[in-house]
Design an enzyme around this catalytic site. Structure first.
Site, PDB file in Angstrom:
ATOM      1  N   SER A 124      21.987 -60.995 -29.160  1.00 17.56           N
ATOM      2  CA  SER A 124      22.032 -60.569 -30.451  1.00 17.56           C
ATOM      3  C   SER A 124      21.297 -59.242 -30.895  1.00 17.56           C
ATOM      4  CB  SER A 124      21.254 -61.734 -31.091  1.00 17.56           C
ATOM      5  OG  SER A 124      21.905 -62.995 -31.019  1.00 17.56           O
ATOM      6  N   MET A 184      30.055 -64.314 -37.603  1.00 13.26           N
ATOM      7  CA  MET A 184      29.397 -63.124 -36.913  1.00 13.26           C
ATOM      8  C   MET A 184      30.447 -62.303 -35.743  1.00 13.26           C
ATOM      9  SD  MET A 184      27.115 -64.571 -33.634  1.00 13.26           S
ATOM     10  CE  MET A 184      27.180 -62.980 -32.683  1.00 13.26           C
ATOM     11  N   HIS A 211      21.297 -65.653 -23.454  1.00 15.36           N
ATOM     12  CA  HIS A 211      21.402 -66.517 -24.721  1.00 15.36           C
ATOM     13  C   HIS A 211      21.499 -67.971 -24.760  1.00 15.36           C
ATOM     14  CE1 HIS A 211      23.765 -67.643 -28.684  1.00 15.36           C
ATOM     15  NE2 HIS A 211      24.299 -68.199 -27.995  1.00 15.36           N
ATOM     16  N   TYR A 214      27.328 -69.135 -40.490  1.00  9.38           N
ATOM     17  CA  TYR A 214      27.544 -67.662 -40.975  1.00  9.38           C
ATOM     18  C   TYR A 214      28.478 -67.451 -40.172  1.00  9.38           C
ATOM     19  CZ  TYR A 214      24.002 -67.692 -37.213  1.00  9.38           C
ATOM     20  OH  TYR A 214      23.218 -67.973 -36.173  1.00  9.38           O
TER      21      TYR A 214
HETATM   22  O1  FEC Z   1      31.149 -64.279 -25.921  1.00  7.97           O
HETATM   23  C1  FEC Z   1      30.982 -65.579 -26.471  1.00  7.97           C
HETATM   24  O2  FEC Z   1      31.355 -66.575 -25.827  1.00  7.97           O
HETATM   25  C2  FEC Z   1      30.188 -65.706 -27.611  1.00  7.97           C
HETATM   26  C3  FEC Z   1      30.561 -67.140 -28.250  1.00  7.97           C
HETATM   27  C4  FEC Z   1      29.098 -67.446 -28.850  1.00  7.97           C
HETATM   28  C5  FEC Z   1      28.157 -67.009 -29.954  1.00  7.97           C
HETATM   29  C6  FEC Z   1      27.092 -67.681 -30.004  1.00  7.97           C
HETATM   30  C7  FEC Z   1      26.320 -67.662 -31.145  1.00  7.97           C
HETATM   31  C8  FEC Z   1      25.239 -68.204 -31.290  1.00  7.97           C
HETATM   32  N1  FEC Z   1      24.927 -69.447 -30.482  1.00  7.97           N
HETATM   33  C9  FEC Z   1      23.854 -70.061 -31.003  1.00  7.97           C
HETATM   34  C10 FEC Z   1      23.011 -71.024 -30.751  1.00  7.97           C
HETATM   35  C11 FEC Z   1      23.117 -71.716 -29.640  1.00  7.97           C
HETATM   36  C12 FEC Z   1      22.365 -72.477 -28.966  1.00  7.97           C
HETATM   37  C13 FEC Z   1      22.791 -72.916 -27.392  1.00  7.97           C
HETATM   38  C14 FEC Z   1      23.903 -71.947 -27.356  1.00  7.97           C
HETATM   39  C15 FEC Z   1      24.521 -71.737 -25.971  1.00  7.97           C
HETATM   40  C16 FEC Z   1      25.594 -70.982 -25.895  1.00  7.97           C
HETATM   41  C17 FEC Z   1      26.326 -70.918 -24.806  1.00  7.97           C
HETATM   42  C18 FEC Z   1      27.442 -70.254 -24.920  1.00  7.97           C
HETATM   43  C19 FEC Z   1      27.443 -69.749 -26.242  1.00  7.97           C
HETATM   44  N2  FEC Z   1      26.242 -70.225 -26.899  1.00  7.97           N
HETATM   45 FE1  FEC Z   1      25.423 -69.885 -28.576  1.00  7.97          FE
HETATM   46  N3  FEC Z   1      27.002 -68.538 -28.988  1.00  7.97           N
HETATM   47  C20 FEC Z   1      28.158 -68.370 -28.171  1.00  7.97           C
HETATM   48  C21 FEC Z   1      28.356 -69.065 -26.862  1.00  7.97           C
HETATM   49  N4  FEC Z   1      23.992 -71.112 -28.422  1.00  7.97           N
HETATM   50  C22 FEC Z   1      28.814 -69.935 -24.125  1.00  7.97           C
HETATM   51  C23 FEC Z   1      25.970 -71.645 -23.321  1.00  7.97           C
HETATM   52  C24 FEC Z   1      26.814 -72.603 -22.955  1.00  7.97           C
HETATM   53  C25 FEC Z   1      27.308 -73.648 -24.004  1.00  7.97           C
HETATM   54  O3  FEC Z   1      26.366 -74.467 -24.589  1.00  7.97           O
HETATM   55  O4  FEC Z   1      28.461 -73.701 -24.434  1.00  7.97           O
HETATM   56  C26 FEC Z   1      22.235 -73.981 -26.639  1.00  7.97           C
HETATM   57  C27 FEC Z   1      23.161 -75.218 -26.448  1.00  7.97           C
HETATM   58  C28 FEC Z   1      22.504 -76.328 -25.630  1.00  7.97           C
HETATM   59  O5  FEC Z   1      22.151 -75.922 -24.599  1.00  7.97           O
HETATM   60  O6  FEC Z   1      22.758 -77.446 -25.987  1.00  7.97           O
HETATM   61  C29 FEC Z   1      21.277 -73.374 -29.779  1.00  7.97           C
HETATM   62  C30 FEC Z   1      23.406 -69.027 -32.487  1.00  7.97           C
HETATM   63  C31 FEC Z   1      24.393 -68.169 -32.442  1.00  7.97           C
HETATM   64  C32 FEC Z   1      24.334 -67.086 -33.368  1.00  7.97           C
HETATM   65  C33 FEC Z   1      23.307 -65.701 -33.064  1.00  7.97           C
HETATM   66  C34 FEC Z   1      22.315 -65.397 -33.657  1.00  7.97           C
HETATM   67  O7  FEC Z   1      21.685 -64.564 -32.997  1.00  7.97           O
HETATM   68  O8  FEC Z   1      22.055 -65.986 -34.635  1.00  7.97           O
HETATM   69  C35 FEC Z   1      22.460 -69.489 -33.210  1.00  7.97           C
HETATM   70  C36 FEC Z   1      29.146 -66.073 -30.991  1.00  7.97           C
END
Ligand code: FEC
Length: 274
Positions: free
Chosen positions: A247, A171, A196, A169
Site C-alpha cells: 500500500s 483503489m 499484505h 473505497y
Molecule cells: O494484486 C491483487 O490481487 C490486488 C487485489 C487486492 C487488493 C487488496 C486490497 C486490500 N485488502 C485489504 C484487506 C485484506 C484483508 C486480508 C487480505 C488478504 C488479501 C489476499 C489477497 C488480497 N488481499 Fe487484500 N487486497 C487484494 C488481494 N486483504 C490476494 C490474501 C489471500 C486472500 O485472502 O485472498 C486478510 C484476509 C484473511 O486472511 O481472511 C483483511 C484492504 C485493502 C485496501 C488496501 C489498503 O491499504 O487500504 C484493507 C486491491
C-alpha cells in the site's frame, strides 16, 4: 481470462458482479411530502428493497451513509451485468426514486486471486518436466484451476455480510515512474501480496473484506468493501496497511464511504427522520 495465460499475469477467479450505487436523498422534497405520499414511498421502498434482497441469484443491502458524499449506498451482488442493469432500472422506475438523486456508482466483479495457487501449479508442472507450451501442460493447469474454483466458490458468490457497518473505497495500483506495480516481476508482486495478506489476516476476526476487480469496468482498478460491527476496526486495518509496502509504495485510493446497514423495514421510518 484463460487458465493457460502466462503464470506471471495474475490468474483470478470471478464471482458475483457488484454495483455500489450511491444516492443523495432530496430531503427538501421528502419534508414537503404529504404524510400519505411519504407513507406510500416508504412502503414501496420497503417492498422494492425486500424484493431486491431476495432475488434468488445475488443479494442487495442498504446502508445509511455518513457525511455529505451520499445519503444511501445500495450494494448489489448479481450473476451478471444484465442483472445489475435490471435492478438499477427497476429502482429508477420505483416510487422510491422520486426522492433519490444519483451521487456516484462503481462497477466491479468479486475477484479471488490465484496468483499464489497458479505459481505453485506452474512450479509443480515444471518439476514434472511438463513444458508450458504443450497441450498436456494446458490440460494439467486447467485441471488445477478447476480444483481451486470449487474450493473458492463460497468466496466468489457470498451473501453480503450482515455486519452493522460497511466501508467502501475504490483503489488502483500505482504506475508511477519510480514505483510501477505492473513493471514488477511476478515474484516481487507475490512477495508484496504475501506481506499484505499477513497484515490483513491479523484483522480477519474483526473485518470481512470483499475485493472486487474493476479493471476494464470502471475508473479504478479494484473496489474494497470492508464489513465490521466495529467501525473503528476499519481505521485500525487501513492505517496498518498504509505502512505495508504493497500500500505504501503501490496503492492509490479513491473516496471512502462509510455506512450503517439498514433493513428494508426501516426505510420508511428513515425517510420520515426517525
Ligand atoms: O494484486 C491483487 O490481487 C490486488 C487485489 C487486492 C487488493 C487488496 C486490497 C486490500 N485488502 C485489504 C484487506 C485484506 C484483508 C486480508 C487480505 C488478504 C488479501 C489476499 C489477497 C488480497 N488481499 Fe487484500 N487486497 C487484494 C488481494 N486483504 C490476494 C490474501 C489471500 C486472500 O485472502 O485472498 C486478510 C484476509 C484473511 O486472511 O481472511 C483483511 C484492504 C485493502 C485496501 C488496501 C489498503 O491499504 O487500504 C484493507 C486491491
Amino acid at each position: 481470462m484463460s487458465d493457460t495465460a502466462a503464470p506471471d499475469v495474475p490468474q483470478t477467479l470471478e464471482g458475483w458482479f457488484v454495483q455500489h450505487a450511491l444516492y443523495h436523498v432530496d430531503w427538501g422534497k421528502v419534508r414537503a411530502l404529504a404524510p400519505a405520499d411519504l407513507a406510500r414511498i416508504g412502503g414501496e421502498g420497503e417492498r422494492w428493497l425486500q424484493e431486491a434482497a431476495t432475488c434468488g441469484k445475488g443479494d442487495t443491502a442498504a446502508y445509511a451513509v455518513i457525511g455529505h458524499k451520499a445519503d444511501l449506498m445500495l450494494v448489489h451482488y448479481r450473476e451478471d451485468i444484465d442483472a445489475l442493469k435490471e435492478v438499477e432500472h427497476s429502482l429508477a422506475h420505483s416510487p422510491l426514486a422520486e426522492v433519490l438523486l444519483p451521487a456516484t456508482s462503481f462497477l466491479s466483479v468479486i475477484e479471488v486471486s490465484l496468483n499464489e495457487a497458479s505459481a505453485v501449479a506452474a512450479k509443480k508442472l515444471a518439476e514434472q518436466g511438463i513444458k508450458p507450451t504443450t497441450a498436456r501442460y494446458a490440460a494439467a493447469f486447467d485441471q488445477e484451476m478447476s480444483v481451486q474454483r470449487k474450493r473458492l466458490e463460497t468466496r466468489l458468490r457470498p451473501v453480503i455480510p450482515s455486519a452493522r457497518y460497511a466501508c467502501f473505497y475504490p483503489m488502483s495500483k500505482r504506475r508511477g515512474e519510480k514505483n510501477n506495480w505492473y513493471a514488477l516481476s511476478g515474484d516481487e508482486r507475490r512477495a508484496l501480496m504475501r506481506g499484505h495478506g499477513k497484515i490483513g489476516h491479523k484483522h480477519h476476526q474483526q473485518v470481512t473484506q470483499v475485493i472486487s476487480g474493476a479493471i476494464g469496468l470502471d475508473d479504478w482498478e479494484w473496489g474494497v468493501t470492508l464489513f465490521s460491527d466495529d467501525c473503528l476496526a476499519f481505521k485500525k486495518l487501513v492505517h496498518e496497511m498504509r505502512f505495508d509496502p504493497a500500500s505504501a509504495l503501490y496503492a492509490e485510493f479513491g473516496p471512502f464511504h462509510v455506512g450503517i446497514r439498514g433493513q428494508p423495514s426501516q426505510i420508511g421510518q428513515w425517510l420520515a427522520g426517525k
